[in-house]
Enzyme design. Structure first.
Site, PDB file in Angstrom:
ATOM      1  N   SER A 101       0.858  -1.174   0.000  1.00 36.69           N
ATOM      2  CA  SER A 101       0.000   0.000   0.000  1.00 36.69           C
ATOM      3  C   SER A 101       0.899   1.231   0.000  1.00 36.69           C
ATOM      4  O   SER A 101       1.930   1.258   0.668  1.00 36.69           O
ATOM      5  CB  SER A 101      -0.863   0.001   1.263  1.00 36.69           C
ATOM      6  OG  SER A 101      -1.371   1.296   1.485  1.00 36.69           O
ATOM      7  N   LYS A 125      10.711   2.936  14.229  1.00 35.68           N
ATOM      8  CA  LYS A 125      10.093   4.232  13.930  1.00 35.68           C
ATOM      9  C   LYS A 125      11.121   5.358  13.986  1.00 35.68           C
ATOM     10  O   LYS A 125      10.963   6.392  13.361  1.00 35.68           O
ATOM     11  CB  LYS A 125       8.958   4.506  14.920  1.00 35.68           C
ATOM     12  CG  LYS A 125       7.762   3.573  14.737  1.00 35.68           C
ATOM     13  CD  LYS A 125       6.772   4.153  13.762  1.00 35.68           C
ATOM     14  CE  LYS A 125       5.722   3.122  13.347  1.00 35.68           C
ATOM     15  NZ  LYS A 125       5.005   3.514  12.135  1.00 35.68           N
ATOM     16  N   CYS A 137       2.439  -4.319  17.441  1.00 32.83           N
ATOM     17  CA  CYS A 137       3.192  -3.254  18.122  1.00 32.83           C
ATOM     18  C   CYS A 137       3.021  -3.287  19.633  1.00 32.83           C
ATOM     19  O   CYS A 137       3.850  -2.741  20.354  1.00 32.83           O
ATOM     20  CB  CYS A 137       2.750  -1.884  17.628  1.00 32.83           C
ATOM     21  SG  CYS A 137       2.722  -1.741  15.853  1.00 32.83           S
TER      22      CYS A 137
HETATM   23  S1  SF4 Z   1       5.237  -4.366  14.593  1.00 31.60           S
HETATM   24 FE1  SF4 Z   1       4.985  -2.301  15.389  1.00 31.60          FE
HETATM   25  S2  SF4 Z   1       6.565  -2.139  16.951  1.00 31.60           S
HETATM   26 FE2  SF4 Z   1       7.166  -3.865  15.659  1.00 31.60          FE
HETATM   27  S3  SF4 Z   1       8.529  -3.001  14.096  1.00 31.60           S
HETATM   28 FE3  SF4 Z   1       6.435  -2.973  13.289  1.00 31.60          FE
HETATM   29  S4  SF4 Z   1       5.657  -0.939  13.767  1.00 31.60           S
HETATM   30 FE4  SF4 Z   1       7.436  -1.300  15.067  1.00 31.60          FE
END
Ligand code: SF4
Ligand code: SF4
Ligand code: SF4
Ligand code: FES
Lengths: 154, 581
Positions: free
Chosen positions: B318, B357, B509
């Site tokens: 996406s 991030k 996350c």
């Molecule tokens: S799942 Fe969430 S915490 Fe893990 S790398 Fe991806 S965005 Fe970051």
């Protein structure tokens, strides 16, 4: 580049062993036999051909003493830095080779003649400190003897 | 069922249970250093040794299956002596710099040394000072502190399938690091931070930028705008005595204001915008024949993985930016204009469960779509907890407050973004509306929930469309379905899915690499429940119903996939070499 890094024979061998378990060490063994050491390029190529992560290959080649990661010179010098040799001044030999030839551990002289490896115990602690050049053993080496020893291989 | 006794206490356990787990059931904790419930027993530390009554044999509890009739001794004088010696040996090669270590008070080794009364150093110390690897903006590797338990290597290889880390070298000189003496930044590492979250000591940890925040927040020239991610609200409380999954959203808003934030927004608003854009994109691809399956794009760890290992699937991603990046771009454009604030004065901070991030905000020029860095700084949940403590804020007794309008309100759909399957569920709620013009009578889409590593199925949208979905979490689990898509592509067909959600971290996350330490499946499930509770109690359950989202489209973006949306809310991806050097 990839094409001529390995001979056809070696590629054939790799292909034959591709799916067999425990193939990695076999293949790396042959690669070192042909190339002389496991260069980064060779490791990348094995990684691609066997579909094995580069880190796995690096783990193996740094685990076994047998594998060499650096291009050997015409004459490969090994200096023992095991306990006995170290106590008797093995590190002085290394320093002296640095001064005389600009050699560092795992390095190669500019003319490609000498390479230097630090090793752990070559099994003749009685002769400490010990160095070997292309298999020939020199015991109880002192700093002053080194230029003379090297001259034999010039 | 298997019957055994642990320290004389009878327990009944299922076949396949280890002695370690059986002891837990008996209420006895056997000390461990290398074992982690997420990983296969590695058996390297020897701390979990136990004895069997009437036998001279010593077993490793983490790797020994419970057997019928076993009579296990977990603690006695002799065992404790041996354990103390093991700890003393570990400490003989480990710097005793606890006071200045990021893991001070949160270190498993330190805790055990306290428990076993390690007071002296009877062995000659051999402590090597090795250079730290600071090549990434996400995590730091400090090999001097490594106790060689092997967890990080297993995490990186088995859980994440990335193979950035490996045991390199032999004996004393072994290091957990990338191949070819490369720094992590040049390696396949996707910055997920799972290695840091699993390291028992301070040998891998998040890049700490707490001080940057404090400095910027005290600058009166700057307008500090902070957003918090969905997963932060179900976990930050753990640092202050709350249970995993307990919602502390309102307290976090208040804490941020006390720390100097001028405005507090919520990444959940950005997540609602992501749903609008991503669902529209999906509906477009399905009805107009675009590249399918569409792959989600909100996890930067996953994006780095796919751009490195599956560049041929980039076209499936996406183009929607992640909620954090959307929120950042919206803050410095729509909101700043509306408030008549000079966007160059806005300092945009994101509180995230995630180390990746920290890297995402600098990924490419699309992350500066406002003309400035859309997000200036990312702090992980752990970093925020540290600042709150440093400022002496009694978090538990903080009054609750609200996020600032109009880019702080959120729907229930957005708050489940942090849970595996949540993005899928949120997007389907809105796609359903876009396709049928109606809303789901029950927005809970139970079929996409759960914790299976690859869940798939089909959702029928009133006979008008079918969404064959796939949900993956834990990066290593993506390989199977990605290979399936790749193979189909090579054959000129396509894999039988319309929409696939991928999250790099196991559980999503809520168990990200920047979350409070000590995460295991039990904690994951509690944080997950917290997210679903937050969804359930939301007045509005679907992104397209969020009044602030509607307003943002009316006042600024026009409609999803508009030109303005494309400029500010979408991005592009490029292939990235697996090894940079
Ligand atoms: S799942 Fe969430 S915490 Fe893990 S790398 Fe991806 S965005 Fe970051
Ligand atoms: S951050 Fe993730 S990918 Fe990078 S080394 Fe750690 S576990 Fe591996
Ligand atoms: S870095 Fe941490 S997790 Fe990895 S082996 Fe060392 S102590 Fe264990
Ligand atoms: S915990 Fe069992 S050997 Fe380390």
């Amino acid at each position: 580049m990839a094409q001529n890094l390995f001979s056809d024979e070696l590629l054939g061998f790799i292909n034959e062993w591709k799916d067999k378990p425990g193939n990695l060490i076999m293949v790396l063994h042959r690669v070192q036999g042909e190339v002389g050491y496991i260069s980064r390029e060779a490791a990348d190529e094995v990684s691609r051909l066997l579909d094995v992560p580069l880190s796995t290959i690096w783990g193996v080649v740094t685990f076994y003493h047998f594998f060499k990661l650096n291009k050997p010179g015409k004459y490969n010098i090994q200096v023992c830095l095991g306990t006995a040799c170290y106590l008797k001044g093995g590190d002085i030999i290394v320093d002296e080779l640095g001064k005389l030839k600009g050699l560092e551990v795992d390095g190669l002289t500019e003319d490609g003649k000498f390479s230097l490896e630090a090793v752990r115990c070559v099994g003749c602690c009685g002769l400490a400190p010990v160095m070997t050049i292309s298999g020939e053993v020199f015991g109880k080496v002192t700093k002053d003897q080194i230029p003379g020893i090297l001259d034999k291989f010039e | 069922m298997i019957h055994l006794t642990i320290q004389g206490i009878e327990v009944v356990v299922e076949e396949g249970t280890t002695v370690l787990e059986a002891a837990q059931k008996a209420g006895i904790r056997i000390p461990t250093l290398c074992y982690h419930p997420d990983l296969k027993p590695f058996g390297s530390c020897g701390l979990c040794i136990c004895k069997q009554e009437g036998s001279a044999k010593i077993i490793r509890a983490c790797a020994t299956p419970a057997a019928e009739g076993m009579r296990i001794i977990t603690h006695d004088n002799e065992l404790n002596e041996v354990r103390r010696t093991i700890l003393e040996l570990v400490m003989s090669t480990h710097p005793a710099s606890c006071l200045t270590c990021v893991r001070n008070n949160k270190c498993e080794l330190q805790k055990l040394c306290v428990e076993y009364g390690v007071r002296e150093q009877p062995f000659e110390t051999r402590i090597k000072t090795l250079p730290k690897d600071t090549s990434t903006k996400a995590i730091v590797l400090d090999p001097s502190k490594c106790i060689k338990c092997g967890r990080c290597v297993q995490v990186c290889q088995s859980l994440q399938g990335v193979y950035a880390l490996e045991f390199i070298g032999r004996g004393d000189a072994t290091q957990m690091c990338p191949a070819a003496n490369l720094p992590l930044g040049d390696s396949p590492c996707i910055k997920c931070g799972q290695c840091a979250a699993h390291c028992p000591v301070g040998a891998i940890y998040e890049v700490d930028e707490g001080n940057v925040f404090i400095k910027e927040a005290s600058d009166s020239e700057k307008v500090v705008a902070v957003q918090i991610a969905p997963a932060v609200r179900v976990a930050l409380g753990e640092e202050f005595g709350f249970k995993p999954g307990e919602l502390t959203t309102g307290k976090i808003y208040t804490a941020l204001r006390r720390l100097g934030a001028d405005y507090v927004f919520d990444t959940n608003f950005g997540a609602d915008m992501t749903v609008m854009e991503e669902a529209s994109e999906l509906v477009g691809r399905v009805t107009k024949g675009g590249v399918l399956p569409q792959l989600t794009s909100c996890c930067p760890g996953w994006i780095e993985y796919v751009t490195k290992y599956y560049p041929d699937l980039i076209e499936n991603l996406s183009s929607a930016k992640s909620p954090m990046m959307m929120q950042g771009a919206i803050t410095k454009t729509y909101w700043a204009e509306k408030m008549k604030i000079d966007p160059s004065k806005v300092y945009s901070v994101a509180i995230m469960p995630c180390t990746a991030k920290k890297v995402e905000i600098h990924r490419d020029e699309h992350m500066r779509s406002s003309g400035y860095d859309d997000v200036d700084l990312v702090l992980t949940t752990r970093e925020l907890a540290r600042i709150i403590k440093q400022f002496g804020i009694d978090f538990a007794s903080l009054p609750e407050s609200q996020a600032d309008s109009p880019i702080g309100e959120y729907s229930g759909a957005s708050t489940i973004f942090g849970v595996t399957g949540g993005v899928m569920e949120a997007a389907v709620r809105t796609a359903y509306n876009q396709i049928t013009g109606k809303d789901l009578s029950d927005p809970d889409i139970m079929t996409v929930r759960g914790n299976g590593s690859f869940r798939h199925g089909a959702l029928d949208i009133e006979g008008k469309a079918t969404v064959r979905f796939g949900v993956v979490h834990g990066m290593a689990n993506a390989k199977q379905v990605l290979d399936e898509i790749r193979e189909a592509k090579k054959k000129g067909t396509r894999a039988p899915y319309e929409f696939i959600e991928v999250m790099a971290c196991r559980g999503g996350c809520i168990a990200g690499g920047g979350q409070p330490l000590g995460t295991d499946d039990e904690v994951r499930s509690k944080r997950t429940s917290g997210s679903y509770t937050d969804d359930k109690k939301s007045a509005v359950r679907c992104s397209h119903q969020n009044p602030s989202v509607k307003k943002a489209y009316e006042e600024y973006f026009g409609q999803p996939l508009s030109e303005k949306s494309h400029h500010l809310l979408h991005t592009e991806y490029k292939q990235v070499p697996v090894y940079k050097n």
